[in-house]
Design a protein around this motif. Structure first.
Motif, PDB file in Angstrom:
ATOM      1  N   MET A   1       0.867  -1.171   0.000  1.00 59.65           N
ATOM      2  CA  MET A   1       0.000   0.000   0.000  1.00 59.65           C
ATOM      3  C   MET A   1       0.908   1.225   0.000  1.00 59.65           C
ATOM      4  O   MET A   1       1.956   1.219   0.619  1.00 59.65           O
ATOM      5  CB  MET A   1      -0.944  -0.125   1.188  1.00 59.65           C
ATOM      6  N   ASP A   2       0.493   2.231  -0.708  1.00 58.16           N
ATOM      7  CA  ASP A   2       1.350   3.412  -0.796  1.00 58.16           C
ATOM      8  C   ASP A   2       1.203   4.310   0.440  1.00 58.16           C
ATOM      9  O   ASP A   2       0.301   4.139   1.252  1.00 58.16           O
ATOM     10  CB  ASP A   2       1.117   4.177  -2.096  1.00 58.16           C
ATOM     11  N   GLU A   3       2.111   5.246   0.552  1.00 55.47           N
ATOM     12  CA  GLU A   3       2.207   6.122   1.730  1.00 55.47           C
ATOM     13  C   GLU A   3       0.928   6.927   1.960  1.00 55.47           C
ATOM     14  O   GLU A   3       0.488   7.100   3.097  1.00 55.47           O
ATOM     15  CB  GLU A   3       3.403   7.067   1.566  1.00 55.47           C
ATOM     16  N   GLN A   4       0.312   7.431   0.908  1.00 51.51           N
ATOM     17  CA  GLN A   4      -0.903   8.242   1.045  1.00 51.51           C
ATOM     18  C   GLN A   4      -2.050   7.434   1.642  1.00 51.51           C
ATOM     19  O   GLN A   4      -2.822   7.951   2.454  1.00 51.51           O
ATOM     20  CB  GLN A   4      -1.317   8.807  -0.307  1.00 51.51           C
ATOM     21  N   ILE A   5      -2.170   6.185   1.268  1.00 53.78           N
ATOM     22  CA  ILE A   5      -3.221   5.333   1.829  1.00 53.78           C
ATOM     23  C   ILE A   5      -2.883   4.979   3.269  1.00 53.78           C
ATOM     24  O   ILE A   5      -3.738   5.025   4.146  1.00 53.78           O
ATOM     25  CB  ILE A   5      -3.426   4.072   0.971  1.00 53.78           C
ATOM     26  N   MET A   6      -1.615   4.645   3.530  1.00 52.18           N
ATOM     27  CA  MET A   6      -1.208   4.282   4.893  1.00 52.18           C
ATOM     28  C   MET A   6      -1.507   5.385   5.900  1.00 52.18           C
ATOM     29  O   MET A   6      -1.847   5.115   7.037  1.00 52.18           O
ATOM     30  CB  MET A   6       0.293   3.952   4.944  1.00 52.18           C
ATOM     31  N   GLU A   7      -1.396   6.626   5.471  1.00 48.97           N
ATOM     32  CA  GLU A   7      -1.657   7.760   6.364  1.00 48.97           C
ATOM     33  C   GLU A   7      -3.138   7.877   6.725  1.00 48.97           C
ATOM     34  O   GLU A   7      -3.479   8.524   7.703  1.00 48.97           O
ATOM     35  CB  GLU A   7      -1.193   9.066   5.710  1.00 48.97           C
ATOM     36  N   ARG A   8      -4.024   7.240   5.955  1.00 55.41           N
ATOM     37  CA  ARG A   8      -5.460   7.431   6.145  1.00 55.41           C
ATOM     38  C   ARG A   8      -6.208   6.198   6.623  1.00 55.41           C
ATOM     39  O   ARG A   8      -7.396   6.288   6.940  1.00 55.41           O
ATOM     40  CB  ARG A   8      -6.068   7.908   4.827  1.00 55.41           C
ATOM     41  N   ILE A   9      -5.566   5.052   6.706  1.00 54.60           N
ATOM     42  CA  ILE A   9      -6.309   3.809   6.952  1.00 54.60           C
ATOM     43  C   ILE A   9      -6.994   3.736   8.313  1.00 54.60           C
ATOM     44  O   ILE A   9      -7.939   2.984   8.473  1.00 54.60           O
ATOM     45  CB  ILE A   9      -5.426   2.556   6.745  1.00 54.60           C
ATOM     46  N   PHE A  10      -6.543   4.516   9.276  1.00 52.74           N
ATOM     47  CA  PHE A  10      -7.172   4.483  10.597  1.00 52.74           C
ATOM     48  C   PHE A  10      -8.239   5.571  10.763  1.00 52.74           C
ATOM     49  O   PHE A  10      -8.833   5.700  11.826  1.00 52.74           O
ATOM     50  CB  PHE A  10      -6.122   4.599  11.701  1.00 52.74           C
ATOM     51  N   ILE A  11      -8.494   6.331   9.722  1.00 55.00           N
ATOM     52  CA  ILE A  11      -9.520   7.374   9.757  1.00 55.00           C
ATOM     53  C   ILE A  11     -10.892   6.721   9.537  1.00 55.00           C
ATOM     54  O   ILE A  11     -11.063   5.949   8.588  1.00 55.00           O
ATOM     55  CB  ILE A  11      -9.262   8.436   8.667  1.00 55.00           C
ATOM     56  N   PRO A  12     -11.865   7.004  10.425  1.00 60.15           N
ATOM     57  CA  PRO A  12     -13.189   6.395  10.271  1.00 60.15           C
ATOM     58  C   PRO A  12     -13.794   6.674   8.891  1.00 60.15           C
ATOM     59  O   PRO A  12     -13.704   7.790   8.372  1.00 60.15           O
ATOM     60  CB  PRO A  12     -14.028   7.063  11.359  1.00 60.15           C
ATOM     61  N   PHE A  13     -14.378   5.649   8.309  1.00 63.25           N
ATOM     62  CA  PHE A  13     -15.092   5.676   7.041  1.00 63.25           C
ATOM     63  C   PHE A  13     -14.194   5.805   5.809  1.00 63.25           C
ATOM     64  O   PHE A  13     -14.686   5.954   4.702  1.00 63.25           O
ATOM     65  CB  PHE A  13     -16.197   6.741   7.019  1.00 63.25           C
ATOM     66  N   PHE A  14     -12.877   5.729   5.991  1.00 64.80           N
ATOM     67  CA  PHE A  14     -11.981   5.697   4.829  1.00 64.80           C
ATOM     68  C   PHE A  14     -11.880   4.264   4.337  1.00 64.80           C
ATOM     69  O   PHE A  14     -11.643   3.340   5.111  1.00 64.80           O
ATOM     70  CB  PHE A  14     -10.581   6.208   5.191  1.00 64.80           C
ATOM     71  N   SER A  15     -12.077   4.071   3.050  1.00 65.08           N
ATOM     72  CA  SER A  15     -11.962   2.750   2.455  1.00 65.08           C
ATOM     73  C   SER A  15     -11.463   2.872   1.028  1.00 65.08           C
ATOM     74  O   SER A  15     -11.750   3.856   0.339  1.00 65.08           O
ATOM     75  CB  SER A  15     -13.315   2.030   2.459  1.00 65.08           C
ATOM     76  N   THR A  16     -10.732   1.883   0.583  1.00 68.35           N
ATOM     77  CA  THR A  16     -10.285   1.839  -0.809  1.00 68.35           C
ATOM     78  C   THR A  16     -11.202   0.932  -1.631  1.00 68.35           C
ATOM     79  O   THR A  16     -11.013   0.790  -2.823  1.00 68.35           O
ATOM     80  CB  THR A  16      -8.845   1.324  -0.912  1.00 68.35           C
TER      81      THR A  16
END
Length: 58
Positions: A1-16
């Motif tokens: 997973m790239d850095e931009q996704i890793m920074e957001r994965i623990f944010i509620p309601f963020f999904s790829t």
């Protein structure tokens, strides 16, 4: 997973994923924090991702 996704994965309601709710990892993080623990992620694109759960010493 790239850095931009890793920074957001623990944010509620963020999904790829189109059908993802984005609450799974956010909930895991909150549970760990409530138990005075921690969760960390390490990822190498195209190779894999690992999660480290750290629990407090009893």
């Amino acid at each position: 997973m790239d850095e931009q996704i890793m920074e957001r994965i623990f944010i509620p309601f963020f999904s790829t994923k189109k059908s993802g709710s984005g609450i799974g990892l956010s909930l895991c993080k909150q549970i760990m924090l409530l138990h005075k623990g921690n969760i960390q992620v390490q990822s190498t694109p195209e190779k894999g991702t690992s999660f480290r759960l750290q629990f407090p010493a009893s």
